[in-house]
Design an enzyme around this catalytic site. Structure first.
Site, PDB file in Angstrom:
ATOM      1  N   GLY A  48      47.166  58.881  57.812  1.00  0.00           N
ATOM      2  CA  GLY A  48      48.445  58.590  57.163  1.00  0.00           C
ATOM      3  C   GLY A  48      49.693  59.002  57.915  1.00  0.00           C
ATOM      4  N   GLU A 103      52.038  65.787  57.770  1.00  0.00           N
ATOM      5  CA  GLU A 103      51.206  65.086  56.784  1.00  0.00           C
ATOM      6  C   GLU A 103      52.038  64.018  56.082  1.00  0.00           C
ATOM      7  OE1 GLU A 103      48.604  63.988  55.579  1.00  0.00           O
ATOM      8  OE2 GLU A 103      47.568  65.440  54.312  1.00  0.00           O
ATOM      9  N   ASP A 104      51.376  62.953  55.643  1.00  0.00           N
ATOM     10  CA  ASP A 104      52.115  61.903  54.932  1.00  0.00           C
ATOM     11  C   ASP A 104      52.485  62.326  53.517  1.00  0.00           C
ATOM     12  OD1 ASP A 104      49.458  61.825  54.053  1.00  0.00           O
ATOM     13  OD2 ASP A 104      49.188  59.673  54.335  1.00  0.00           O
ATOM     14  N   ASP A 107      49.569  66.135  47.822  1.00  0.00           N
ATOM     15  CA  ASP A 107      49.236  65.707  46.462  1.00  0.00           C
ATOM     16  C   ASP A 107      48.526  66.866  45.752  1.00  0.00           C
ATOM     17  OD1 ASP A 107      48.913  63.855  44.355  1.00  0.00           O
ATOM     18  OD2 ASP A 107      47.003  63.140  45.139  1.00  0.00           O
ATOM     19  N   LYS A 135      54.217  65.405  45.969  1.00  0.00           N
ATOM     20  CA  LYS A 135      53.978  65.043  44.562  1.00  0.00           C
ATOM     21  C   LYS A 135      53.574  66.328  43.839  1.00  0.00           C
ATOM     22  CE  LYS A 135      51.532  60.744  44.543  1.00  0.00           C
ATOM     23  NZ  LYS A 135      50.229  60.119  44.183  1.00  0.00           N
ATOM     24  N   PHE A 156      51.030  56.239  42.370  1.00  0.00           N
ATOM     25  CA  PHE A 156      50.355  56.009  43.640  1.00  0.00           C
ATOM     26  C   PHE A 156      51.243  55.168  44.543  1.00  0.00           C
ATOM     27  CE2 PHE A 156      47.211  54.678  46.706  1.00  0.00           C
ATOM     28  CZ  PHE A 156      46.560  55.889  46.915  1.00  0.00           C
ATOM     29  N   VAL A 157      51.597  55.739  45.695  1.00  0.00           N
ATOM     30  CA  VAL A 157      52.541  55.059  46.589  1.00  0.00           C
ATOM     31  C   VAL A 157      51.859  54.636  47.892  1.00  0.00           C
ATOM     32  CG1 VAL A 157      54.619  56.147  45.662  1.00  0.00           C
ATOM     33  CG2 VAL A 157      53.345  57.319  47.471  1.00  0.00           C
ATOM     34  N   ASP A 163      48.291  54.618  52.577  1.00  0.00           N
ATOM     35  CA  ASP A 163      47.410  53.484  52.305  1.00  0.00           C
ATOM     36  C   ASP A 163      46.848  53.496  50.892  1.00  0.00           C
ATOM     37  OD1 ASP A 163      45.686  55.806  52.814  1.00  0.00           O
ATOM     38  OD2 ASP A 163      44.052  54.365  52.666  1.00  0.00           O
ATOM     39  N   ARG A 169      49.472  50.272  55.006  1.00  0.00           N
ATOM     40  CA  ARG A 169      50.101  51.313  55.833  1.00  0.00           C
ATOM     41  C   ARG A 169      51.300  50.763  56.593  1.00  0.00           C
ATOM     42  NH1 ARG A 169      46.704  55.863  55.960  1.00  0.00           N
ATOM     43  NH2 ARG A 169      44.474  55.446  55.995  1.00  0.00           N
TER      44      ARG A 169
END
Ligand code: IMP
Ligand code: MG
Length: 185
Positions: A48, A103-104, A107, A135, A156-157, A163, A169
């Protein structure tokens, strides 16, 4: 007619390309100020991070080395399974290094808690956690990022590296996926 068939799966754009661009530039400048004159090792969390990492390292203008580490807890759903698996090992040593972990999205915290312990065990001198998206409402592990791009609600994004089942992506913005896209699977 749109050029691609991804747009139809997006419910709404949460963060535009322009907003990402200006925030990532500011994050790069912040990292420059923190690490100027030091020798940090940027470590991207695959897959990601790949677009964010590319923009962030150019925005930081630091003379830094890059590494990637692959870790996966997701199968194809939208929930973290909690079991971590290394999918791409480190090549060099991290002993004594100042790590900028890129990191993307943060969560549940499973991924970054695992990597923080992994790098600490291998002797990293410091770990600075940079995440494009946070998040916080979904956190189950105690992990705090040092630098956050955007805080988002519990949706959820996808896009800009993020992805769903390895797709979306390459959307240039961050959007919320229509729930029917993952509910039908
Ligand atoms: P964590 O281990 O639960 O903190 O989740 C981290 C990983 O879950 C991220 O690196 C993403 O790959 C994935 N993830 C969590 N939330 C989302 C989302 O909203 N969209 C896409 N991927 C997500
Ligand atoms: Mg990821």
């Amino acid at each position: 007619m749109t050029k691609n068939n991804m747009e139809q799966d997006i419910r709404n754009v949460l963060i535009t390309q322009e907003e990402i661009d200006s925030r990532v530039k500011a994050m790069g400048e912040e990292l420059y100020d923190r690490f100027e004159g030091k020798d940090p090792l940027f470590m991207g969390v695959l897959n990601g991070c790949f677009i964010f990492m590319a923009d962030l390292v150019r925005a930081s203008q630091l003379k830094s080395e890059l590494e990637f580490i692959g870790v996966s807890s997701y199968r194809s759903g939208t929930e973290s399974s909690g079991t971590m698996e290394l999918t791409h090992e480190l090549r060099g040593s991290v002993a004594g290094r100042d790590i900028v972990l890129v990191e993307d999205i943060l969560d549940s915290g499973n991924t970054l808690a695992f990597l923080r312990d992994y790098l600490t065990e291998r002797g990293a001198a410091s770990i600075t956690i940079v995440t494009l998206i946070d998040k916080p409402s979904r956190r189950t592990k105690v992990v705090k990022a040092d630098l956050i791009g955007f805080v988002v609600p519990d949706e959820f994004v996808v896009g800009y590296g993020l992805d769903y089942a390895q797709k979306y992506r390459n959307l240039p913005y961050i959007g919320v996926l229509k729930p029917e896209v993952y509910e039908k699977n």
